[in-house]
Design a protein around this motif. Structure first.
Motif, PDB file in Angstrom:
ATOM      1  N   GLY A  89       6.423  15.836   7.943  1.00  0.00           N
ATOM      2  CA  GLY A  89       7.351  16.910   8.042  1.00  0.00           C
ATOM      3  C   GLY A  89       9.047  16.653   8.087  1.00  0.00           C
ATOM      4  N   VAL A  90       9.175  15.298   7.891  1.00  0.00           N
ATOM      5  CA  VAL A  90      10.432  14.864   8.068  1.00  0.00           C
ATOM      6  C   VAL A  90      11.410  15.289   7.158  1.00  0.00           C
ATOM      7  CG1 VAL A  90      10.329  12.469   6.831  1.00  0.00           C
ATOM      8  CG2 VAL A  90      11.641  12.587   8.650  1.00  0.00           C
ATOM      9  N   LEU A  91      10.884  15.550   6.035  1.00  0.00           N
ATOM     10  CA  LEU A  91      11.953  16.316   4.876  1.00  0.00           C
ATOM     11  C   LEU A  91      12.323  17.668   5.328  1.00  0.00           C
ATOM     12  CD1 LEU A  91      10.197  14.701   1.745  1.00  0.00           C
ATOM     13  CD2 LEU A  91      12.004  13.915   2.779  1.00  0.00           C
ATOM     14  N   ASN A  92      11.182  18.424   6.014  1.00  0.00           N
ATOM     15  CA  ASN A  92      11.589  19.910   6.196  1.00  0.00           C
ATOM     16  C   ASN A  92      12.747  19.730   7.659  1.00  0.00           C
ATOM     17  OD1 ASN A  92       9.979  21.312   4.678  1.00  0.00           O
ATOM     18  ND2 ASN A  92       8.351  20.982   6.096  1.00  0.00           N
ATOM     19  N   LEU A  93      12.446  18.514   8.179  1.00  0.00           N
ATOM     20  CA  LEU A  93      13.386  18.432   9.373  1.00  0.00           C
ATOM     21  C   LEU A  93      14.754  18.295   8.719  1.00  0.00           C
ATOM     22  CD1 LEU A  93      13.661  18.175  12.388  1.00  0.00           C
ATOM     23  CD2 LEU A  93      13.293  15.942  12.255  1.00  0.00           C
ATOM     24  N   VAL A  94      14.859  17.470   7.673  1.00  0.00           N
ATOM     25  CA  VAL A  94      16.222  16.965   7.023  1.00  0.00           C
ATOM     26  C   VAL A  94      16.954  18.470   6.436  1.00  0.00           C
ATOM     27  CG1 VAL A  94      17.412  15.573   5.206  1.00  0.00           C
ATOM     28  CG2 VAL A  94      15.849  14.631   6.756  1.00  0.00           C
ATOM     29  N   VAL A  95      15.902  19.486   5.817  1.00  0.00           N
ATOM     30  CA  VAL A  95      16.393  20.339   5.286  1.00  0.00           C
ATOM     31  C   VAL A  95      16.743  21.440   6.204  1.00  0.00           C
ATOM     32  CG1 VAL A  95      15.903  22.426   3.916  1.00  0.00           C
ATOM     33  CG2 VAL A  95      14.976  20.150   3.094  1.00  0.00           C
ATOM     34  N   GLY A  96      16.294  21.263   7.533  1.00  0.00           N
ATOM     35  CA  GLY A  96      16.679  22.100   8.728  1.00  0.00           C
ATOM     36  C   GLY A  96      17.900  21.814   9.066  1.00  0.00           C
ATOM     37  N   ILE A  97      18.383  20.273   9.230  1.00  0.00           N
ATOM     38  CA  ILE A  97      19.663  19.889   9.484  1.00  0.00           C
ATOM     39  C   ILE A  97      20.730  20.345   8.526  1.00  0.00           C
ATOM     40  CG2 ILE A  97      20.970  17.746   9.935  1.00  0.00           C
ATOM     41  CD1 ILE A  97      18.442  16.676  11.099  1.00  0.00           C
ATOM     42  N   LEU A  98      20.465  20.375   7.137  1.00  0.00           N
ATOM     43  CA  LEU A  98      21.240  20.817   6.234  1.00  0.00           C
ATOM     44  C   LEU A  98      21.645  22.162   6.323  1.00  0.00           C
ATOM     45  CD1 LEU A  98      20.100  18.743   2.834  1.00  0.00           C
ATOM     46  CD2 LEU A  98      22.123  18.764   4.139  1.00  0.00           C
ATOM     47  N   ALA A  99      20.626  22.822   6.855  1.00  0.00           N
ATOM     48  CA  ALA A  99      20.863  24.278   6.884  1.00  0.00           C
ATOM     49  C   ALA A  99      21.900  24.650   7.792  1.00  0.00           C
ATOM     50  CB  ALA A  99      19.341  25.059   7.357  1.00  0.00           C
ATOM     51  N   PHE A 100      22.099  23.773   8.749  1.00  0.00           N
ATOM     52  CA  PHE A 100      23.141  24.281   9.815  1.00  0.00           C
ATOM     53  C   PHE A 100      24.513  24.331   9.000  1.00  0.00           C
ATOM     54  CE2 PHE A 100      20.252  22.681  12.994  1.00  0.00           C
ATOM     55  CZ  PHE A 100      20.524  23.899  14.031  1.00  0.00           C
ATOM     56  N   ARG A 101      24.717  23.739   7.885  1.00  0.00           N
ATOM     57  CA  ARG A 101      25.953  23.793   7.119  1.00  0.00           C
ATOM     58  C   ARG A 101      25.913  24.525   5.893  1.00  0.00           C
ATOM     59  NH1 ARG A 101      30.092  20.744   8.523  1.00  0.00           N
ATOM     60  NH2 ARG A 101      30.300  20.286   5.990  1.00  0.00           N
ATOM     61  N   PHE A 102      24.870  25.539   5.843  1.00  0.00           N
ATOM     62  CA  PHE A 102      24.806  26.488   4.860  1.00  0.00           C
ATOM     63  C   PHE A 102      26.000  27.256   4.660  1.00  0.00           C
ATOM     64  CE2 PHE A 102      20.107  26.725   3.358  1.00  0.00           C
ATOM     65  CZ  PHE A 102      20.168  25.368   3.127  1.00  0.00           C
ATOM     66  N   HIS A 103      26.807  27.588   5.619  1.00  0.00           N
ATOM     67  CA  HIS A 103      27.744  28.778   5.680  1.00  0.00           C
ATOM     68  C   HIS A 103      29.095  28.011   5.084  1.00  0.00           C
ATOM     69  CE1 HIS A 103      28.154  26.763   9.661  1.00  0.00           C
ATOM     70  NE2 HIS A 103      29.183  27.075   9.512  1.00  0.00           N
ATOM     71  N   ARG A 104      29.214  26.899   5.460  1.00  0.00           N
ATOM     72  CA  ARG A 104      30.499  26.258   4.627  1.00  0.00           C
ATOM     73  C   ARG A 104      30.417  25.057   3.770  1.00  0.00           C
ATOM     74  NH1 ARG A 104      31.313  24.872  10.511  1.00  0.00           N
ATOM     75  NH2 ARG A 104      30.378  22.937  10.925  1.00  0.00           N
ATOM     76  N   ALA A 105      28.955  24.581   3.584  1.00  0.00           N
ATOM     77  CA  ALA A 105      28.795  23.533   2.749  1.00  0.00           C
ATOM     78  C   ALA A 105      28.846  23.863   1.136  1.00  0.00           C
ATOM     79  CB  ALA A 105      27.457  22.814   2.841  1.00  0.00           C
ATOM     80  N   GLY A 106      29.061  22.736   0.282  1.00  0.00           N
ATOM     81  CA  GLY A 106      29.374  22.894  -1.043  1.00  0.00           C
ATOM     82  C   GLY A 106      27.992  22.810  -1.564  1.00  0.00           C
ATOM     83  N   ASN A 107      28.159  22.809  -3.207  1.00  0.00           N
ATOM     84  CA  ASN A 107      26.781  23.056  -3.812  1.00  0.00           C
ATOM     85  C   ASN A 107      26.004  21.779  -3.544  1.00  0.00           C
ATOM     86  OD1 ASN A 107      25.264  24.427  -5.777  1.00  0.00           O
ATOM     87  ND2 ASN A 107      25.821  23.119  -7.456  1.00  0.00           N
ATOM     88  N   GLY A 108      26.267  20.598  -3.009  1.00  0.00           N
ATOM     89  CA  GLY A 108      25.536  19.406  -2.856  1.00  0.00           C
ATOM     90  C   GLY A 108      24.247  19.607  -1.750  1.00  0.00           C
ATOM     91  N   ALA A 109      24.812  20.517  -0.807  1.00  0.00           N
ATOM     92  CA  ALA A 109      23.829  20.850   0.370  1.00  0.00           C
ATOM     93  C   ALA A 109      22.752  21.801  -0.486  1.00  0.00           C
ATOM     94  CB  ALA A 109      24.433  21.706   1.358  1.00  0.00           C
ATOM     95  N   ARG A 110      23.065  22.653  -1.256  1.00  0.00           N
ATOM     96  CA  ARG A 110      21.949  23.448  -2.081  1.00  0.00           C
ATOM     97  C   ARG A 110      21.060  22.467  -2.825  1.00  0.00           C
ATOM     98  NH1 ARG A 110      20.898  26.170  -6.814  1.00  0.00           N
ATOM     99  NH2 ARG A 110      22.664  25.041  -7.851  1.00  0.00           N
ATOM    100  N   ILE A 111      21.737  21.763  -3.558  1.00  0.00           N
ATOM    101  CA  ILE A 111      21.099  20.670  -4.601  1.00  0.00           C
ATOM    102  C   ILE A 111      20.050  19.887  -3.700  1.00  0.00           C
ATOM    103  CG2 ILE A 111      21.104  19.039  -6.293  1.00  0.00           C
ATOM    104  CD1 ILE A 111      23.714  20.537  -7.325  1.00  0.00           C
ATOM    105  N   ALA A 112      20.743  19.360  -2.405  1.00  0.00           N
ATOM    106  CA  ALA A 112      19.889  18.400  -1.828  1.00  0.00           C
ATOM    107  C   ALA A 112      18.651  18.973  -1.148  1.00  0.00           C
ATOM    108  CB  ALA A 112      20.838  17.710  -0.594  1.00  0.00           C
ATOM    109  N   SER A 113      18.864  20.272  -0.847  1.00  0.00           N
ATOM    110  CA  SER A 113      17.877  21.186  -0.182  1.00  0.00           C
ATOM    111  C   SER A 113      16.724  21.428  -1.044  1.00  0.00           C
ATOM    112  CB  SER A 113      18.530  22.348   0.574  1.00  0.00           C
ATOM    113  OG  SER A 113      19.155  21.983   1.516  1.00  0.00           O
ATOM    114  N   ILE A 114      17.181  21.861  -2.317  1.00  0.00           N
ATOM    115  CA  ILE A 114      16.020  21.818  -3.424  1.00  0.00           C
ATOM    116  C   ILE A 114      15.594  20.687  -3.627  1.00  0.00           C
ATOM    117  CG2 ILE A 114      15.974  22.650  -5.782  1.00  0.00           C
ATOM    118  CD1 ILE A 114      18.082  24.549  -5.343  1.00  0.00           C
TER     119      ILE A 114
END
Length: 155
Positions: free
Chosen positions: A80-105
């Motif tokens: 589940g480590v990839l889910n953990l990384v996506v969870g960490i990225l989700a903290f930046r969804f309100h101000r992150a750029g398109n890179g956070a969306r692409i990395a999460s996908i």
């Protein structure tokens, strides 16, 4: 119905509906970027789902450590480590750029492959991560999610 009246200066536009009585698209690139200030529902749902999946990873790791020892805890964490990384990225969804969306996908897509392997081996815990990863990819691939992550931000 367009409430604008003809004038000598040319066609007037209605502040609510725009020209010719058409409603403006809320997240179009040609529209008013300043009006995109609230996170769309699908992005918020993806953010909450990422938090839940990361939490399940941590809870599963703790339970694996208590019930099966460190070897099982490590196996659960690795799954589940990839889910953990996506969870960490989700903290930046309100101000992150398109890179956070692409990395999460991308990370959710890789998680789908890993979960598919667990399902094929008849190992427990493969369906929940796969369903969560599929939902994340679907939610973040929608056009309103792209518009949210590519919106103009003031400095």
């Amino acid at each position: 119905m367009n409430t604008a009246s003809p004038s000598p200066q040319g066609p007037q536009t209605d502040a609510v509906y725009g020209q010719h009585g058409q409603a403006p698209a809320p997240f179009s690139h040609g529209g008013d970027w300043q009006s995109v200030t609230k996170m769309p529902g699908n992005v918020r749902a993806a953010q909450i789902l990422a938090f839940v999946m990361a939490g399940l990873c941590l809870v599963g790791t703790a339970l694996g450590g208590v019930l099966g020892g460190p070897r099982l805890a490590g196996a659960v964490f690795a799954g589940g480590v990839l889910n953990l990384v996506v969870g960490i990225l989700a903290f930046r969804f309100h101000r992150a750029g398109n890179g956070a969306r692409i990395a999460s996908i991308v990370l959710a897509s890789v998680q789908m492959v890993f979960a598919l392997g667990a399902v094929a081996r008849m190992a427990g815990g493969g369906l929940v991560p796969m369903a969560g990863a599929i939902a994340l990819v679907v939610l973040l691939s929608q056009s309103s999610a792209k518009a949210w992550f590519t919106r103009h931000r003031s400095a």
